[in-house]
Design a protein around this motif. Structure first.
Motif, mmCIF file in Angstrom:
data_model
loop_
_atom_site.group_PDB
_atom_site.id
_atom_site.type_symbol
_atom_site.label_atom_id
_atom_site.label_comp_id
_atom_site.label_asym_id
_atom_site.label_seq_id
_atom_site.Cartn_x
_atom_site.Cartn_y
_atom_site.Cartn_z
ATOM 1 N N LYS A 173 -4.563 8.577 4.177
ATOM 2 C CA LYS A 173 -3.380 8.195 3.421
ATOM 3 C C LYS A 173 -3.605 8.371 1.917
ATOM 4 O O LYS A 173 -4.731 8.293 1.438
ATOM 5 N N ARG A 174 -2.514 8.595 1.224
ATOM 6 C CA ARG A 174 -2.520 8.567 -0.232
ATOM 7 C C ARG A 174 -1.741 7.331 -0.678
ATOM 8 O O ARG A 174 -0.611 7.102 -0.249
ATOM 9 N N PHE A 175 -2.368 6.551 -1.533
ATOM 10 C CA PHE A 175 -1.757 5.320 -2.021
ATOM 11 C C PHE A 175 -1.387 5.486 -3.492
ATOM 12 O O PHE A 175 -2.179 5.996 -4.287
ATOM 13 N N SER A 176 -0.180 5.026 -3.836
ATOM 14 C CA SER A 176 0.285 5.063 -5.217
ATOM 15 C C SER A 176 0.416 3.639 -5.740
ATOM 16 O O SER A 176 0.729 2.705 -4.989
ATOM 17 N N MET A 177 0.182 3.500 -7.044
ATOM 18 C CA MET A 177 0.259 2.200 -7.677
ATOM 19 C C MET A 177 1.076 2.315 -8.953
ATOM 20 O O MET A 177 1.333 3.416 -9.440
ATOM 21 N N SER A 194 4.340 -2.136 -5.869
ATOM 22 C CA SER A 194 3.464 -1.694 -6.954
ATOM 23 C C SER A 194 2.108 -1.218 -6.461
ATOM 24 O O SER A 194 1.336 -0.655 -7.233
ATOM 25 N N GLY A 195 1.790 -1.420 -5.148
ATOM 26 C CA GLY A 195 0.498 -0.966 -4.653
ATOM 27 C C GLY A 195 0.248 -1.428 -3.228
ATOM 28 O O GLY A 195 1.027 -2.219 -2.675
ATOM 29 N N PRO A 196 -0.828 -0.958 -2.608
ATOM 30 C CA PRO A 196 -1.069 -1.233 -1.195
ATOM 31 C C PRO A 196 -1.771 -2.550 -0.899
ATOM 32 O O PRO A 196 -1.845 -2.963 0.263
ATOM 33 N N TYR A 197 -2.297 -3.214 -1.916
ATOM 34 C CA TYR A 197 -3.187 -4.337 -1.666
ATOM 35 C C TYR A 197 -2.431 -5.613 -1.306
ATOM 36 O O TYR A 197 -1.401 -5.945 -1.896
#
Length: 293
Positions: free
Chosen positions: A73-77, A117-120
């Protein structure tokens, strides 16, 4: 929620703690600061960089271009400050809950829910303990997201800088800095930036990562007759050192479990993959001492 600023004291040692950012606002030993006091009162993390120390969770420093690939996967923030890169994670910009408090110890918790805003998504618990003449900062992060994700921890203390301030610590490698305040290339440590023997800080801009760190450092302020030992417990293989110039009244030595921009660097840069429910922990001990006369 209780008070915004929590005052801890044990003998000659005292610290002020803010729920905002889970940060320290001051650290004093026998009336002399070993952390640079912040002029704010309980709103430290609402003024970028005003804290005396803050936790780095779920990573420290920058993520280049605010994207990273992990697994398939590619994660964007999204940027979280005026800096174009995601900076220092979320905890330092959030309000923490007080879990417990005594005259010389406090436990704080921050719950971060997954958002655009992000995956976390994670829970973070920080303990701040005064035991004798030692200040111990402990930090644990637990992944609550469905995805396994790369996590890191760190601390970002601001130490007073005086003309005679000396630093001693050992590491294996030095990283040059490129545009965007990102690490460039690893190299041997330049002689004038090698602190294996105690030396004063250079007068110029310094914003570099070191890895292969021994996990310990000594700081002396001869003008004040004060010294400080920093000892880490956990996978703190790296540190950042930041000093604007000789006129600055502070410098930062930031213990980290990983390199800056480790999300976009090869494996082995220090991030730890956590499955859902798994945790990463580490702590640092700051022990001030009176220098021999």
């Amino acid at each position: 929620m209780g008070e915004d600023v929590l005052h801890l004291r044990n003998g000659d040692l005292s610290v002020d703690v803010s729920r905002f950012g889970g940060s320290l606002l001051s650290g004093m030993y026998r009336g002399t600061p070993f952390l640079k006091p912040t002029p704010t009162a309980g709103l430290a993390s609402r003024r970028f960089g005003a804290e005396a120390s803050f936790p780095l969770v779920p990573y420290g420093n920058r993520i280049e271009a605010n994207v990273f690939d992990f697994g398939s996967k590619r994660f964007s923030m999204q940027p979280n400050t005026a800096d174009p890169c995601c900076l220092h994670g979320d905890g330092w910009l959030a309000e923490w809950e007080v879990l417990s408090q005594s005259c010389c110890e406090v436990a704080l918790r921050y719950v971060h829910h997954q958002n655009p805003s992000g995956p976390y998504a994670y829970n973070a618990v920080q303990t701040i303990l005064l035991d004798g003449d030692a200040l111990t900062l402990g930090l644990t992060v637990t992944n609550t997201s469905h995805d396994p994700l790369p996590f890191g921890l760190g601390f970002h203390p601001f130490f007073p800088r005086t003309p005679q301030t000396r630093l001693m610590t050992k590491a294996r490698r030095f990283w040059t800095e490129r545009s965007g305040h990102l690490p460039d290339a690893p190299t041997s440590i330049p002689n004038h930036l090698d602190f294996a023997d105690a030396r004063t800080l250079p007068p110029h801009w310094l914003n570099n990562a070191y890895d292969g760190w021994c996990g310990e450092a000594l700081i002396d302020w001869p003008e004040h007759g004060l010294g400080l030992t920093v000892i880490t417990d956990g996978p703190f293989d790296c540190f950042m050192i930041y000093s604007p110039d000789a006129d600055a009244d502070f410098f930062c030595l930031e213990p980290m479990t990983h390199l800056p921009n480790a999300h976009n660097m090869p494996a082995g840069s220090g991030l730890v993959t956590l499955e859902q429910g798994r945790s990463l922990s580490g702590s640092i001990v700051l022990r001030p001492t009176v220098l021999p006369g």
